[in-house]
Design a protein around this motif. Structure first.
Motif, PDB file in Angstrom:
ATOM      1  N   GLN A   7       0.833  -1.193   0.000  1.00  0.00           N
ATOM      2  CA  GLN A   7       0.000   0.000   0.000  1.00  0.00           C
ATOM      3  C   GLN A   7       0.874   1.251   0.000  1.00  0.00           C
ATOM      4  OE1 GLN A   7      -3.225   0.414  -0.234  1.00  0.00           O
ATOM      5  NE2 GLN A   7      -3.833  -1.723  -0.172  1.00  0.00           N
ATOM      6  N   VAL A   8       0.579   2.180  -0.900  1.00  0.00           N
ATOM      7  CA  VAL A   8       1.313   3.438  -0.953  1.00  0.00           C
ATOM      8  C   VAL A   8       0.732   4.371   0.105  1.00  0.00           C
ATOM      9  CG1 VAL A   8       1.894   5.437  -2.390  1.00  0.00           C
ATOM     10  CG2 VAL A   8       1.739   3.159  -3.415  1.00  0.00           C
ATOM     11  N   PRO A   9       1.585   4.962   0.956  1.00  0.00           N
ATOM     12  CA  PRO A   9       1.056   5.905   1.955  1.00  0.00           C
ATOM     13  C   PRO A   9       0.396   7.104   1.276  1.00  0.00           C
ATOM     14  CG  PRO A   9       3.364   5.353   2.395  1.00  0.00           C
ATOM     15  CD  PRO A   9       3.021   4.791   1.057  1.00  0.00           C
ATOM     16  N   LYS A  10      -0.685   7.591   1.886  1.00  0.00           N
ATOM     17  CA  LYS A  10      -1.423   8.723   1.328  1.00  0.00           C
ATOM     18  C   LYS A  10      -1.607   9.779   2.417  1.00  0.00           C
ATOM     19  CE  LYS A  10      -4.033   5.876  -1.913  1.00  0.00           C
ATOM     20  NZ  LYS A  10      -3.446   4.589  -1.581  1.00  0.00           N
ATOM     21  N   ARG A  11      -1.692  11.030   1.979  1.00  0.00           N
ATOM     22  CA  ARG A  11      -1.922  12.132   2.919  1.00  0.00           C
ATOM     23  C   ARG A  11      -2.873  13.110   2.252  1.00  0.00           C
ATOM     24  NH1 ARG A  11       0.620  14.891   7.555  1.00  0.00           N
ATOM     25  NH2 ARG A  11      -0.797  16.635   7.779  1.00  0.00           N
ATOM     26  N   PHE A  12      -3.990  13.429   2.921  1.00  0.00           N
ATOM     27  CA  PHE A  12      -4.972  14.373   2.405  1.00  0.00           C
ATOM     28  C   PHE A  12      -4.739  15.731   3.043  1.00  0.00           C
ATOM     29  CE2 PHE A  12      -9.030  16.595   2.503  1.00  0.00           C
ATOM     30  CZ  PHE A  12      -9.398  16.514   1.161  1.00  0.00           C
ATOM     31  N   LEU A  13      -4.700  16.803   2.230  1.00  0.00           N
ATOM     32  CA  LEU A  13      -4.486  18.158   2.736  1.00  0.00           C
ATOM     33  C   LEU A  13      -5.786  18.947   2.719  1.00  0.00           C
ATOM     34  CD1 LEU A  13      -1.507  17.329   2.022  1.00  0.00           C
ATOM     35  CD2 LEU A  13      -1.128  19.735   1.592  1.00  0.00           C
ATOM     36  N   ARG A  14      -6.026  19.647   3.811  1.00  0.00           N
ATOM     37  CA  ARG A  14      -7.165  20.557   3.931  1.00  0.00           C
ATOM     38  C   ARG A  14      -6.681  21.992   3.706  1.00  0.00           C
ATOM     39  NH1 ARG A  14      -7.868  16.372   7.139  1.00  0.00           N
ATOM     40  NH2 ARG A  14      -9.913  15.394   7.236  1.00  0.00           N
ATOM     41  N   PRO A  15      -7.598  22.942   3.502  1.00  0.00           N
ATOM     42  CA  PRO A  15      -7.180  24.338   3.314  1.00  0.00           C
ATOM     43  C   PRO A  15      -6.299  24.812   4.469  1.00  0.00           C
ATOM     44  CG  PRO A  15      -9.495  24.107   2.801  1.00  0.00           C
ATOM     45  CD  PRO A  15      -9.062  22.789   3.379  1.00  0.00           C
ATOM     46  N   GLY A  16      -5.237  25.518   4.104  1.00  0.00           N
ATOM     47  CA  GLY A  16      -4.313  26.040   5.103  1.00  0.00           C
ATOM     48  C   GLY A  16      -3.185  25.093   5.451  1.00  0.00           C
ATOM     49  N   GLU A  17      -3.213  23.869   4.930  1.00  0.00           N
ATOM     50  CA  GLU A  17      -2.181  22.890   5.265  1.00  0.00           C
ATOM     51  C   GLU A  17      -1.120  22.806   4.168  1.00  0.00           C
ATOM     52  OE1 GLU A  17      -4.736  19.791   8.040  1.00  0.00           O
ATOM     53  OE2 GLU A  17      -4.250  19.189   5.995  1.00  0.00           O
ATOM     54  N   HIS A  18       0.035  22.304   4.564  1.00  0.00           N
ATOM     55  CA  HIS A  18       1.086  21.946   3.608  1.00  0.00           C
ATOM     56  C   HIS A  18       1.782  20.713   4.152  1.00  0.00           C
ATOM     57  CE1 HIS A  18       3.758  23.897   6.490  1.00  0.00           C
ATOM     58  NE2 HIS A  18       4.786  23.354   5.843  1.00  0.00           N
ATOM     59  N   PRO A  24       8.070   8.375  -1.111  1.00  0.00           N
ATOM     60  CA  PRO A  24       7.198   8.288  -2.299  1.00  0.00           C
ATOM     61  C   PRO A  24       5.731   8.130  -1.894  1.00  0.00           C
ATOM     62  CG  PRO A  24       8.308   6.204  -1.938  1.00  0.00           C
ATOM     63  CD  PRO A  24       8.841   7.147  -0.898  1.00  0.00           C
ATOM     64  N   ILE A  25       5.165   9.196  -1.389  1.00  0.00           N
ATOM     65  CA  ILE A  25       3.811   9.216  -0.862  1.00  0.00           C
ATOM     66  C   ILE A  25       2.873   9.810  -1.916  1.00  0.00           C
ATOM     67  CG2 ILE A  25       4.139  11.513   0.127  1.00  0.00           C
ATOM     68  CD1 ILE A  25       2.564  10.644   2.571  1.00  0.00           C
ATOM     69  N   VAL A  26       1.576   9.602  -1.775  1.00  0.00           N
ATOM     70  CA  VAL A  26       0.587  10.264  -2.622  1.00  0.00           C
ATOM     71  C   VAL A  26      -0.099  11.342  -1.790  1.00  0.00           C
ATOM     72  CG1 VAL A  26      -1.556  10.025  -3.923  1.00  0.00           C
ATOM     73  CG2 VAL A  26       0.206   8.264  -4.108  1.00  0.00           C
ATOM     74  N   LEU A  27       0.018  12.598  -2.232  1.00  0.00           N
ATOM     75  CA  LEU A  27      -0.634  13.718  -1.573  1.00  0.00           C
ATOM     76  C   LEU A  27      -1.885  14.069  -2.364  1.00  0.00           C
ATOM     77  CD1 LEU A  27       2.523  15.938  -0.931  1.00  0.00           C
ATOM     78  CD2 LEU A  27       1.394  14.388   0.677  1.00  0.00           C
ATOM     79  N   MET A  49       3.326  19.732  -1.020  1.00  0.00           N
ATOM     80  CA  MET A  49       2.137  20.358  -1.584  1.00  0.00           C
ATOM     81  C   MET A  49       1.540  21.289  -0.536  1.00  0.00           C
ATOM     82  SD  MET A  49      -1.107  18.567  -3.522  1.00  0.00           S
ATOM     83  CE  MET A  49      -1.972  17.865  -2.139  1.00  0.00           C
ATOM     84  N   ASN A  50       0.919  22.376  -0.987  1.00  0.00           N
ATOM     85  CA  ASN A  50       0.169  23.249  -0.090  1.00  0.00           C
ATOM     86  C   ASN A  50      -1.253  23.389  -0.603  1.00  0.00           C
ATOM     87  OD1 ASN A  50       0.291  25.140  -2.204  1.00  0.00           O
ATOM     88  ND2 ASN A  50       1.913  26.326  -1.259  1.00  0.00           N
ATOM     89  N   HIS A  51      -2.081  24.075   0.173  1.00  0.00           N
ATOM     90  CA  HIS A  51      -3.489  24.294  -0.184  1.00  0.00           C
ATOM     91  C   HIS A  51      -3.903  25.604   0.466  1.00  0.00           C
ATOM     92  CE1 HIS A  51      -7.820  22.462  -0.347  1.00  0.00           C
ATOM     93  NE2 HIS A  51      -7.863  23.776  -0.433  1.00  0.00           N
ATOM     94  N   PHE A  52      -4.119  26.638  -0.349  1.00  0.00           N
ATOM     95  CA  PHE A  52      -4.467  27.937   0.230  1.00  0.00           C
ATOM     96  C   PHE A  52      -5.694  28.528  -0.441  1.00  0.00           C
ATOM     97  CE2 PHE A  52      -1.316  28.877  -3.076  1.00  0.00           C
ATOM     98  CZ  PHE A  52      -1.899  29.926  -3.767  1.00  0.00           C
ATOM     99  N   LEU A  53      -6.395  29.407   0.319  1.00  0.00           N
ATOM    100  CA  LEU A  53      -7.654  29.988  -0.162  1.00  0.00           C
ATOM    101  C   LEU A  53      -7.521  31.423  -0.635  1.00  0.00           C
ATOM    102  CD1 LEU A  53     -10.707  29.896  -0.614  1.00  0.00           C
ATOM    103  CD2 LEU A  53     -11.015  30.436   1.791  1.00  0.00           C
ATOM    104  N   LEU A  54      -6.631  32.202  -0.038  1.00  0.00           N
ATOM    105  CA  LEU A  54      -6.520  33.615  -0.384  1.00  0.00           C
ATOM    106  C   LEU A  54      -5.079  33.951  -0.746  1.00  0.00           C
ATOM    107  CD1 LEU A  54      -8.639  35.021   2.571  1.00  0.00           C
ATOM    108  CD2 LEU A  54      -9.382  34.785   0.199  1.00  0.00           C
ATOM    109  N   PRO A  55      -4.858  34.875  -1.688  1.00  0.00           N
ATOM    110  CA  PRO A  55      -3.492  35.209  -2.082  1.00  0.00           C
ATOM    111  C   PRO A  55      -2.661  35.799  -0.945  1.00  0.00           C
ATOM    112  CG  PRO A  55      -5.057  36.089  -3.666  1.00  0.00           C
ATOM    113  CD  PRO A  55      -5.849  35.583  -2.492  1.00  0.00           C
ATOM    114  N   ILE A 151      -7.129  16.388  -6.826  1.00  0.00           N
ATOM    115  CA  ILE A 151      -5.825  16.043  -7.382  1.00  0.00           C
ATOM    116  C   ILE A 151      -5.111  15.036  -6.493  1.00  0.00           C
ATOM    117  CG2 ILE A 151      -5.551  18.219  -8.629  1.00  0.00           C
ATOM    118  CD1 ILE A 151      -3.477  19.012  -6.432  1.00  0.00           C
ATOM    119  N   PHE A 152      -4.257  14.249  -7.145  1.00  0.00           N
ATOM    120  CA  PHE A 152      -3.411  13.264  -6.479  1.00  0.00           C
ATOM    121  C   PHE A 152      -1.990  13.463  -6.995  1.00  0.00           C
ATOM    122  CE2 PHE A 152      -7.674  11.616  -6.801  1.00  0.00           C
ATOM    123  CZ  PHE A 152      -7.923  11.068  -5.558  1.00  0.00           C
ATOM    124  N   PHE A 153      -1.070  13.821  -6.121  1.00  0.00           N
ATOM    125  CA  PHE A 153       0.325  14.084  -6.467  1.00  0.00           C
ATOM    126  C   PHE A 153       1.148  12.872  -6.054  1.00  0.00           C
ATOM    127  CE2 PHE A 153       4.174  16.972  -5.273  1.00  0.00           C
ATOM    128  CZ  PHE A 153       4.809  16.663  -6.457  1.00  0.00           C
TER     129      PHE A 153
END
Length: 197
Positions: A7-18, A24-27, A49-55, A151-153
């Protein structure tokens, strides 16, 4: 006959996270107006990877340059991501970027005080400008439009798999982003704490 599939490790990002790693993980993440930047060094094998809402933070209202504590805002989110990769052994000259999201799914009506907030378009413009100024090649992008994305990185080969969110599921992203935006703007209006030197 049973196969032993790793199993490939996976990590889900929410807004504001990096998240940054050498593994070799899947983000993955879900995007509406938000932007996610997939940044990697293919030589040193570091990715994040990051995830942001406002510039960026809006100090006085007016323009949509809305930026924060940690990763809520693009400016900080990009700095956190780049510094994280460098701290994991990446070299700045090797960095490559892929950017996704920035859909105009939050159709916030304008008022007399503020023009219509096209957060998705502002995010897309910000990330292109930031990467250009920082001289980090943007080797792939899917920005703008009016649909959400998932998306899946893949850290094994730095590829990104993109799935457009069906229109019937877009509302889930809109509800989550509106709540996050409301919270962010509420926090932004609080007076800044005093600084001591």
């Amino acid at each position: 006959m049973s196969q032993n599939v790793k199993q490939v490790p996976k990590r889900f990002l929410r807004p504001g996270e990096h998240y940054v790693t050498n593994d070799p993980i899947v983000l993955s993440t879900l995007l509406g107006s938000c932007v996610a930047v997939c940044l990697y060094d293919p030589v040193e094998r570091v990715l994040g990877m990051n995830h942001f809402l406002l510039p960026m933070r809006n100090p006085a209202g007016g323009a949509l340059a809305l930026a924060s504590d940690a990763g809520r805002y693009g400016l900080w989110a990009m700095e956190l991501l780049i510094n994280g990769l460098l701290n994991h052994g990446a070299r700045r000259q090797n960095l490559r970027a892929k950017a996704f999201g920035g859909g105009n799914v939050l159709n916030i009506p304008h008022s007399a005080q503020a023009p219509r907030l096209q957060i998705g378009a502002a995010n897309a413009q910000f990330v292109r400008h930031f990467l250009h100024e920082d001289q980090i090649p943007l080797v792939a992008e899917d920005l703008g439009g009016d649909r959400g994305r998932q998306i899946f990185f893949d850290g094994a080969d730095f590829s990104v798999y993109l799935r457009r969110i069906p229109a019937r599921q877009d509302q889930q992203i809109v509800v989550a982003e509106r709540a996050y935006l409301h919270h962010t703007l509420k926090v932004q209006r609080r007076p800044a704490p005093a600084e001591f030197f």
